[in-house]
Design a protein around this motif. Structure first.
Motif, short mmCIF file in Angstrom:
data_model
loop_
_atom_site.label_atom_id
_atom_site.label_comp_id
_atom_site.label_asym_id
_atom_site.label_seq_id
_atom_site.Cartn_x
_atom_site.Cartn_y
_atom_site.Cartn_z
N ILE A 119 0.84 -1.20 0.00
CA ILE A 119 0.00 0.00 0.00
C ILE A 119 0.87 1.25 0.00
N THR A 141 0.89 3.92 -3.00
CA THR A 141 0.45 5.29 -2.68
C THR A 141 1.49 6.28 -3.16
N ILE A 162 1.43 6.53 -7.00
CA ILE A 162 0.34 7.33 -7.57
C ILE A 162 0.59 8.82 -7.33
N VAL A 163 0.94 9.15 -6.08
CA VAL A 163 1.16 10.57 -5.76
C VAL A 163 2.33 11.12 -6.57
N LEU A 200 -1.66 20.87 -4.07
CA LEU A 200 -2.42 20.13 -3.06
C LEU A 200 -1.82 18.77 -2.79
N PHE A 201 -1.28 18.10 -3.82
CA PHE A 201 -0.75 16.75 -3.63
C PHE A 201 0.67 16.75 -3.05
N PRO A 234 2.05 17.86 -0.15
CA PRO A 234 2.20 17.30 1.20
C PRO A 234 1.90 15.81 1.26
N LEU A 235 1.02 15.32 0.36
CA LEU A 235 0.75 13.87 0.33
C LEU A 235 2.02 13.11 0.01
N ALA A 252 -8.68 18.45 2.80
CA ALA A 252 -8.45 17.93 1.45
C ALA A 252 -7.34 16.88 1.47
N GLN A 253 -6.25 17.17 2.19
CA GLN A 253 -5.15 16.20 2.25
C GLN A 253 -5.63 14.88 2.84
N PHE A 283 -7.95 12.97 0.35
CA PHE A 283 -7.25 12.35 -0.77
C PHE A 283 -6.41 11.17 -0.32
N LEU A 284 -5.63 11.38 0.73
CA LEU A 284 -4.74 10.29 1.17
C LEU A 284 -5.55 9.10 1.65
N ILE A 325 -6.98 7.19 -1.36
CA ILE A 325 -5.96 6.42 -2.07
C ILE A 325 -5.59 5.17 -1.28
N ILE A 326 -5.36 5.34 0.02
CA ILE A 326 -4.96 4.19 0.85
C ILE A 326 -6.09 3.17 0.92
#
Lengths: 365, 195, 213
Positions: free
Chosen positions: A143, A147, A150-151, A191-192, A194-195, C116-117, C120-121, C124-125
């Motif tokens: 996972i 993850t 993808i990010v 936005l992505f 920090p992910l 939002a974070q 999204f996370l 996805i997970i």
């Protein structure tokens, strides 16, 4: 504005150029140009400039690179600064050197990989697949990896649209349509970001135990994984190349994340020079990650047979394990962690061969 | 064709900020955005000078070069304008501009900076001349009315000049001669000046 | 033309399908005939049903260590999405202007970013967990995957339209929302409402026998 690409310079020269130019931009010049005339026999103490205006405007022009801070009634970030010489330098550097280097590097490495595949082909499993499988990655590890994948892919694509969109995509789509792509990419990228940092930390805490230096890793490196000398050197869970890649992802990924966070939070009042430096660090780091990813994706999919299965199902063929990670494979065999082909098929929800035969026999009756 | 430029005479600027106020008022500019600003160097010391700075409408504008969406364009008068509809609010033009001319309405982290706003030489934008959409987005279009930018018109000492570059340099040349300035003293020479 | 369709007829159609569909599907569950429960009633079913709806928000400790990932990611996603849907500035304005006529205080910008974070996370997970865990993978249908990906696309188009400048990006988001609303009653998304009768039924069934489920 037209972008004419001149004859491509060799890749390493471009890389050196970009690194040197990055250093040149990042370090302020140390020479101080002074218009004070040199000492002469008539005036042994030197002649100071009698025109105060020229001193003032020399300071304002900032050829020395030091920023003159004036005062302004308008309050804001760097409103007291009349001229920021670094801005134009950064802009030209980004448009000329950075875009070209990134484009050529990506295309070049992609081309090299195509060449490697054409010449070397897919590295097969010695002795073919045995059918027995052994557990390699847990659910959580998979996972975390996917993850991050993808990010990262999303960030890479949106980032490339922002960097290379104007020379490559704008002529294709026109300004209005491209502005939509660019706006969407910028918002998505911000936005992505920090992910990516969070996924990186998740990876740091789950994969580090496999990526510590072990005895034999240096030997693997000296033999370049078997390219030099005969045969595959002995390897544990991960070989030295994989460990290198892991630490590059973590360390450069952290650098890219932090520079990205600086760029995306202007509310702390950082000046333009900090933003420009962060931007260059961000782009160069991202380029390294993208190039490494190309190689990584190649090795994990079409380069080595049986590798992708490990990260998708979590299990790898025992012959693959013996060929590529013999020390770890032996440990697993000793602990009895292997599954037969039928057990594996049942796990995946496919009808194992033995059951299929029985079912066919039942139907025939 | 005219080549429009600004020129701020540092000897005359008294830091009154009339140009700043006129610009802000004329174009209904929101809080936090300042198209023009007056910068004072060597404040309180001998040789204190002030300059009024806004977009310099560069012939080879770094903002236009760096913009990822290519929103800038130069009119036939040499005025650098931009299209707010296409702007994605990335802030690169602000980094690239030596004078810090581009301004943004938002400053929060992770937020978009909003649409970039900057001095338009009172020439509006790509919308129709003197339409209400143009006024809402870019402010007054004085150039289309045959007038010069308001900041220069309002300048209390005629320090800030705006107009065709040839005309401006002619005016300034005459001033320099009248001041009795020389290569050794760029300021006002009170012995020689014909004021 | 497209703008008119997306802001007008398609929006009304999606609301109608969503509203009628949800009521129909919920009704068909709640009013379905049940065989008579012949067991001896040891305790009251009603209070147990009510209690179970809320007690199931925390997993039983026997299995909680096995489901840490869906638990954490699940809460991240659902709480983040709830905050985004009902307290993000553009959504509050939208609901006030187009649906309800009244609004409320939206959340500050930093809270929006955090939500939002998380959303999204979490999504996805959750979806990757569905793909990697062998049991989840086996019992997942196409509908389960479509629902995850469609919700992700809705969130992504919303993210793309964040500058609130380009009409086309806002329309794209609106369009994906309308698709999501139309697909809602026929899909696993109905768990938004059906979790209540589902948990209540289980609670009642076991509560009647005196078991705390």
């Amino acid at each position: 504005m037209s972008f004419r690409l001149h004859r491509p310079t060799p890749f390493f020269l471009r890389l050196v150029t970009i690194l040197l130019l990055a250093v040149a931009i990042l370090l302020p010049p140390t020479s101080g140009a002074s218009n004070i005339p040199p000492k002469s026999p008539d005036y042994p103490q030197g002649v100071s400039s009698i025109n105060p205006g020229s001193d003032l405007w020399r300071e304002v022009r900032q050829r020395d690179g030091l920023i003159v801070d004036g005062i302004s009634q308008v309050k804001g970030v760097e409103t007291g600064v009349l001229i920021n010489v670094r801005g134009d330098q950064w802009a030209r550097f980004r448009i000329n050197e950075v875009t070209k280097t990134v484009s050529y590097a990506l295309v070049g490495v992609f081309g090299i990989l195509v060449l490697v595949f054409v010449l070397r082909g897919k590295v097969g499993i010695k002795g073919g697949r045995s059918g027995r499988v052994v557990r390699r990655f847990t659910d959580y590890e998979r996972i975390v990896h996917w993850t991050l994948t993808i990010v990262f892919l999303f960030l890479a694509i949106t980032g490339l649209i922002l960097l290379l969109g104007r020379p490559l995509l704008l002529p294709l789509f026109g300004k209005e349509v491209f502005a939509l792509f660019a706006s969407a990419s910028k918002e998505g990228h911000n936005l992505f970001g920090p992910l990516f940092l969070v996924s990186l930390l998740m990876m740091l805490f789950s994969f580090t135990r496999h990526n510590i230096y072990e005895k034999g890793d240096l030997g693997w490196l000296l033999k370049l994984g078997g390219l030099i000398g005969d045969g595959h050197p002995s390897v544990g869970f991960f070989n030295m190349g994989e460990k290198f890649w892991y630490w590059i992802v973590i360390l450069i990924g952290l650098v890219v994340s932090i520079s990205g966070l600086i760029l995306v939070s202007p509310n702390f009042g950082q000046g333009r020079v900090i933003m420009e430096i962060s931007h260059l660090v961000h782009v160069i780091g991202a380029l390294v990650l993208m190039l490494g990813s190309l190689g990584h994706m190649y090795m994990g999919t079409i380069g080595i047979e049986g590798a992708l299965q490990g990260m998708t199902s979590g299990y790898v063929d025992t012959n693959w394990a013996d060929a590529h990670h013999d020390r770890w494979s032996r440990e697993c065999q000793q602990k009895g962690l292997t599954l037969s082909a039928d057990e594996f098929a049942r796990l995946r929800g496919e009808t194992p061969a033995a059951d299929a035969e029985v079912a066919a026999q039942e139907r025939a009756k | 064709m005219a080549r429009m430029k600004f020129y701020c005479d540092a000897e005359r600027c008294i830091e009154c900020n009339a140009c700043v106020t006129a610009c802000k008022n004329e174009h209904d500019i929101p809080w936090g955005v300042n198209r023009r600003r007056v910068v004072t160097i060597k404040d309180g010391e001998q040789g204190e000078r002030s300059l009024s700075v806004a977009c310099m409408h560069c012939s080879d504008a770094p903002c236009a070069a760096v913009c990822p969406v290519d929103i800038f364009y130069t009119t036939s008068d040499g005025i650098v304008l931009h299209d707010k509809d296409l702007c994605i609010g990335c802030g690169y033009c602000f980094y690239a501009c030596p004078f810090g001319a581009p301004q943004f309405p938002e400053e929060a982290a992770f937020s978009s900076r909003g649409k970039m706003d900057k001095c338009t030489f009172c020439a509006g934008g790509p919308e129709d001349d003197n339409s209400s959409e143009e006024y809402k987005k870019y402010g007054r279009n004085r150039i289309a009315e045959g007038k010069l930018p308001l900041c220069a018109e309002m300048c209390s000492t005629h320090a800030l000049l705006a107009g065709d570059a040839d005309v401006l340099s002619d005016i300034y040349r005459k001033r320099v001669i009248n001041r009795g300035a020389s290569a050794f003293d760029w300021g006002v020479n009170f012995d020689k000046a014909k004021l | 033309m497209i703008e008119y369709l997306i802001d007008g007829p398609l929006w009304h159609l999606s609301l109608a399908v969503f509203g009628i569909g949800v009521v129909w599907k919920l009704g068909s569950i709640v009013f379905a005939s049940r065989r008579q429960d012949l067991s001896v009633a040891r305790a009251a079913a009603g209070p147990a049903a009510f209690k179970t709806v809320f007690s199931r928000f925390i997993p039983h400790k026997e299995i909680s260590s096995q489901i840490v990932i869906p638990l954490v990611a699940g809460y991240m996603f659902h709480l983040g999405l709830f905050a985004l849907l009902f307290f993000a500035v553009p959504h509050v304005s939208f609901l006030e202007q187009n649906l309800l006529g009244f609004g409320w205080t939206p959340m500050p910008h930093w809270a929006f970013i955090v939500s939002a974070q998380l959303a999204f996370l979490g999504l996805i997970i959750l979806w990757l967990r569905r793909m990697t865990n062998p049991v989840s993978r086996l019992i997942s249908t196409l509908d389960d995957h479509v629902v995850a990906i469609l919700t992700f696309v809705v969130m992504l188009t919303g993210c793309f339209a964040l500058l609130e400048g380009a009409t086309a990006l806002r329309l794209l988001h609106r369009f994906t929302v309308e698709l999501w609303l139309i697909y809602f009653p026929f899909s696993a998304l109905m768990h938004t409402f059906t979790f209540i009768p589902s948990r209540a039924f289980t609670g009642a069934w076991f509560g009647r026998r005196g078991i705390d489920a």
